[in-house]
Design an enzyme around this catalytic site. Structure first.
Site, mmCIF file in Angstrom:
data_model
loop_
_atom_site.group_PDB
_atom_site.id
_atom_site.type_symbol
_atom_site.label_atom_id
_atom_site.label_comp_id
_atom_site.label_asym_id
_atom_site.label_seq_id
_atom_site.Cartn_x
_atom_site.Cartn_y
_atom_site.Cartn_z
ATOM 1 N N GLU A 227 0.811 -1.232 0.000
ATOM 2 C CA GLU A 227 0.000 0.000 0.000
ATOM 3 C C GLU A 227 0.843 1.280 0.000
ATOM 4 O O GLU A 227 0.583 2.192 0.784
ATOM 5 C CB GLU A 227 -0.945 0.002 1.197
ATOM 6 C CG GLU A 227 -1.873 -1.204 1.232
ATOM 7 C CD GLU A 227 -2.858 -1.172 2.388
ATOM 8 O OE1 GLU A 227 -2.685 -0.346 3.300
ATOM 9 O OE2 GLU A 227 -3.801 -1.974 2.366
ATOM 10 N N GLU B 256 -6.154 -10.670 -1.215
ATOM 11 C CA GLU B 256 -6.998 -10.377 -0.047
ATOM 12 C C GLU B 256 -8.469 -10.293 -0.429
ATOM 13 O O GLU B 256 -9.202 -9.416 0.038
ATOM 14 C CB GLU B 256 -6.555 -9.053 0.603
ATOM 15 C CG GLU B 256 -5.091 -9.054 0.998
ATOM 16 C CD GLU B 256 -4.649 -7.789 1.733
ATOM 17 O OE1 GLU B 256 -5.506 -7.019 2.198
ATOM 18 O OE2 GLU B 256 -3.416 -7.585 1.833
HETATM 19 C C1 XIL Z 1 -6.183 -5.824 8.238
HETATM 20 C C2 XIL Z 1 -6.584 -6.949 9.157
HETATM 21 O O1 XIL Z 1 -7.517 -7.754 8.494
HETATM 22 C C3 XIL Z 1 -7.144 -6.418 10.439
HETATM 23 O O2 XIL Z 1 -7.387 -7.486 11.355
HETATM 24 C C4 XIL Z 1 -6.173 -5.418 11.055
HETATM 25 O O3 XIL Z 1 -6.735 -4.841 12.203
HETATM 26 C C5 XIL Z 1 -5.807 -4.342 10.057
HETATM 27 O O4 XIL Z 1 -5.307 -4.937 8.883
HETATM 28 N N1 XIL Z 1 -5.041 -4.406 3.500
HETATM 29 C C6 XIL Z 1 -4.005 -5.145 4.016
HETATM 30 C C7 XIL Z 1 -4.215 -5.974 5.205
HETATM 31 O O5 XIL Z 1 -2.932 -5.186 3.403
HETATM 32 O O6 XIL Z 1 -3.038 -6.097 5.959
HETATM 33 C C8 XIL Z 1 -5.335 -5.434 6.045
HETATM 34 O O7 XIL Z 1 -5.541 -6.342 7.124
HETATM 35 C C9 XIL Z 1 -6.572 -5.259 5.227
HETATM 36 C C10 XIL Z 1 -6.328 -4.265 4.116
#
Ligand code: XIL
Length: 766
Positions: free
Chosen positions: A316, A437
């Protein structure tokens, strides 16, 4: 206990208690004595922790127990004088002919040069031996590599030999093997066998979930890999300076290994809140920041080397407008990897990202390295910027292997053409593509529930998303960000406005989203066997971005009634909705679909004839309504030209997919236990069998009764596991011999299926 605890930590919604009860979570996920992980691995001593038990040298190789191991305390070392020398396990009589299995193993050599390692099966039918290579990888010195793939046991008889083995390196090179795995492929894993290079993953957060049998079975029944949700983030691994904590991450990595999989590491460089406060609270020099980051990368990638096969090196880093994300905007909280002060490249654009990739490659030469981001699945300013950045990286030889496309969706409809164009340009860079994801969040009410209508539409989004990505040969992984709606980041993230984003519901039962994924993998016409066709039909495969998985099967019909018959497996008997995807084109005519049960010649039309004309090419789905399939198995789907326009020389029908959505189906023993003979003075050790259902995963219940309770009382039959993987064990009464018929009953709450198994108890027992 643990289901509720974790659920609560994720979901602080008003009316939570009522919500839990309504959703069945309180009962559904309570821990208990029977809460043991899915027992699906069919190999004896798969991790070599019991020395060499169950294993032999393949082709005369010498094997010995080794403390050079992937996990645990031992692996096997193979001394070799020929390429095919390896380590083997006899699987004759254990695996069922015609059934696909997912198989894997980890291999390593200490050769100075890269070596080839292979996972294979050898079968001998009558006197004819055949070796099938399942997976072949190149492995660098001292590193473990994951070998994985599918094997279907031949149906021909007599099967005189069936052997699982790992071999491959140059003669003289010692081979190490650990964590081997063989399990019947079922559900999504089985459907994914159409795409041998594709793996399915899911993430999991809490370390205790792996001990919940329903959760574990839902994972192992459908996914190849499990990855951490937060445990390999910076704070998860280094919560305070130079204190590294691996236990939570390792429990998930070990869980994945135990189910035949590997894991992705996520993530090394990220601005998010998983950067610990000891990093962000202090203002340091760029050199000090760089030391912190390089030390973190070196330490954790070295620790996990060979166990985390992929790393998101940078996560990100790009803003929606295509600018690099600044770390100056949250003073006192920012990780400062990029600017203010950053790690020393603050005025050099993406250079800090490139440096992170270079550094990671040096510390872990074997992991595949990914750039990962969200909202970049379509063409937009952000994906443009990522594309330019990754193009530069590739041109400059920056070590990057792939692009991780998070794909957190809130869409009501998925923009297939736009997503296709976006994936195409990244594939053209030569990068691996992974959906890392995937989830599709829905608007929810104050109790956390989405409407039935939006849950239905969610199935379409999953179908479209995966169906598009499958068109790319570099697409290697579809990873879902969680397993079931009771455990997801979405509720909290959306301030409880959205939820239910996953494939399984609160009971770990299958949702339309599950069937969306299954259909994308299972229903592509170009993958279906062609059983039959009329004499003058010339059928061929066609490729087009307009088609799902970018391919279809064309029937070139020259006269009315020309046809082609495709075969598709109906996993359950019962009522299904049938839809077909077709490509409309300028040949005017109509097509009719008819179906017939396995091996039957009696076809029944389903739906009405469908028009195939369109002024320009157009992918269209036709809903043929509800159809009763009175038996499960390989059904025949016959597409016939009803008519063609007099001015058309032929009628080119392009069949894109057959999409099957269960309405109400019976459970099924998809791999029943074989009849058993118990030797004298023994009990029946747990025997694996598979029972599945169209909706039930978490709530499919299997019970057993005995016809001869004087030999084996009902209470002496123990069923463990959860759909799809169950085991049955039995303890006959002392001093009894004879036979009993065990009746297994699978109940999904409304419909049932039965299966009988014969148990012969030999001789008297002490
Ligand atoms: C999220 C997790 O799912 C949560 O449990 C945590 O509190 C925050 O992070 N993009 C990403 C992930 O790259 O690492 C994120 O995960 C969701 C969005």
């Amino acid at each position: 206990m643990h289901g509720i605890t974790n659920y609560r930590s994720k979901m602080k919604v008003p009316g939570l208690r009522a919500f839990l009860v309504a959703a069945g979570c309180a009962q559904g996920l309570a821990a208990g004595a029977a809460d043991i992980p899915a027992p699906e691995n069919m190999l004896t001593n798969p991790g070599f922790e019991a020395g060499l038990t169950g294993w032999d040298g393949h082709a005369g190789a010498m094997i010995e127990s080794s403390t050079i191991r992937h996990t645990g305390t031992n692996a096997v070392a193979v001394a070799r004088t020929a390429t095919h020398h390896g380590v083997r396990q006899n699987m004759l009589g254990k695996m069922v002919p015609g059934q696909p299995y997912f198989v894997s193993a980890w291999a390593r050599t200490d050769s100075a040069t890269n070596e080839t390692v292979m996972l294979s099966f050898r079968s001998t039918v009558d006197a004819t031996a055949d070796t099938t290579a399942i997976a072949t990888e190149s492995v660098a010195s001292g590193c473990w590599v994951w070998l994985s793939g599918y094997y279907t046991v031949p149906l021909d008889e007599p099967l005189n030999e069936l052997v699982f083995f790992v071999s491959g390196p140059m003669p003289g090179v010692k081979l190490y093997v650990d964590n081997a795995y063989v399990a019947p492929a079922t559900g999504l894993r089985k459907a994914a066998a159409h795409y041998p290079g594709l793996r399915l993953g899911s993430t999991m957060g809490p370390t205790l979930f792996p001990t919940n049998v329903k959760f574990a079975s839902a994972h192992a029944g459908h996914f190849h890999m499990a990855s951490t949700e937060n445990e390999t983030k910076f704070k998860g691994l280094q919560p305070s300076q130079n204190t590294f904590t691996y236990a939570k991450a390792e429990s998930i990595i070990d869980f994945s290994l135990a189910h035949g999989g590997t894991s992705r590491g996520h993530c090394l460089v990220w601005h998010g809140r998983w950067v610990p406060s000891w990093v962000t609270s202090e203002v340091r020099t760029p050199a000090a920041m760089r030391d912190i980051l390089w030390n973190h990368i070196d330490t954790v990638t070295t620790h996990f080397r060979g166990r985390l096969s992929h790393w998101d090196v940078v996560n990100e880093a790009m803003m929606a407008d295509g600018s690099l994300r600044s770390t100056t905007n949250c003073p006192g909280e920012s990780p400062h990897w990029y600017d203010n002060p950053g790690i020393g490249y603050a005025t050099n654009g993406a250079m800090y990202i490139a440096e992170a990739f270079k550094h990671t490659r040096l510390s872990d030469p074997d992991a595949k390295l990914f750039y990962n981001d969200f909202d970049c699945h379509y063409t937009n300013s952000k994906s443009d910027a990522i594309y330019y950045m990754l193009s530069d990286f590739v041109a400059q030889g920056i070590p990057i292997d792939g692009f991780g496309i998070q794909t957190h969706l809130t869409d009501n409809t998925f923009k297939i053409a736009d997503n296709y164009a976006n994936l195409q340009r990244f594939q053209d860079l030569g990068l691996d593509l992974q959906i890392t994801e995937l989830d599709v969040s829905l608007p929810v009410d104050t109790n956390g529930f989405a409407t039935a209508d939006s849950i239905e539409k969610q199935g379409q989004i999953y179908f479209d998303t995966l169906g598009t990505a499958l068109g790319f040969s570099n697409f290697k992984l579809c990873q879902i960000w969680g397993i079931y709606d009771g455990y997801t980041w979405i509720y909290k993230f959306s301030d409880y406005a959205r939820g239910q984003p996953l494939l399984f519901d609160f009971n770990i039962d299958k949702k339309p989203a599950f069937w969306g994924v299954w259909n994308a993998l299972n229903g592509q016409a170009e993958k279906a066997a062609v059983l039959d066709g009329s004499a003058d039909n010339t059928s061929s495969l066609v490729n087009s971005p307009l088609l799902r998985a970018a391919a279809g099967r064309r029937l070139n019909a020259y006269a009315a009634n020309d046809f082609i018959t495709l075969q598709t497996e109906m996993p359950f008997k019962g009522e299904w909705n049938v839809k077909i995807g077709m490509l409309k084109a300028s040949d005017a005519g109509q097509v009719q679909l008819a179906i017939a049960p396995p091996n039957s010649t009696t076809f029944t039309n389903i739906g009405l004839p469908q028009d195939t004309y369109s002024a320009s090419q157009l992918a269209q789905e036709f809903d043929l309504g509800m159809v009763d399939f009175p038996e499960a198995g390989d059904w025949q789907f016959r597409f016939s030209a009803v008519s063609k326009h007099v001015l058309s020389a032929g009628l080119a029908l392009t069949i894109d997919y057959i999409r099957l959505s269960p309405v109400h189906c019976s459970p099924r023993f998809t791999l029943p236990p074989a009849d058993q003979t118990i030797p004298a003075n023994s009990d029946l050790a747990p025997v694996l069998f598979l029972a599945e259902d169209d909706t039930a995963s978490g709530s499919l219940v299997v019970t057993a009764t005995s016809s001869n309770t004087a030999l084996v009382p009902d209470a002496h039959l123990v069923i463990s596991g959860a759909s799809p993987y169950f085991t049955i064990a039995a303890t006959p009464l002392p001093n009894k011999a004879g036979q009993t018929t065990i009746t297994l009953l699978a109940n999904d709450g409304t419909l049932t299926a039965t299966q009988t198994v014969s148990l012969v108890v030999l001789d008297r027992r002490r």
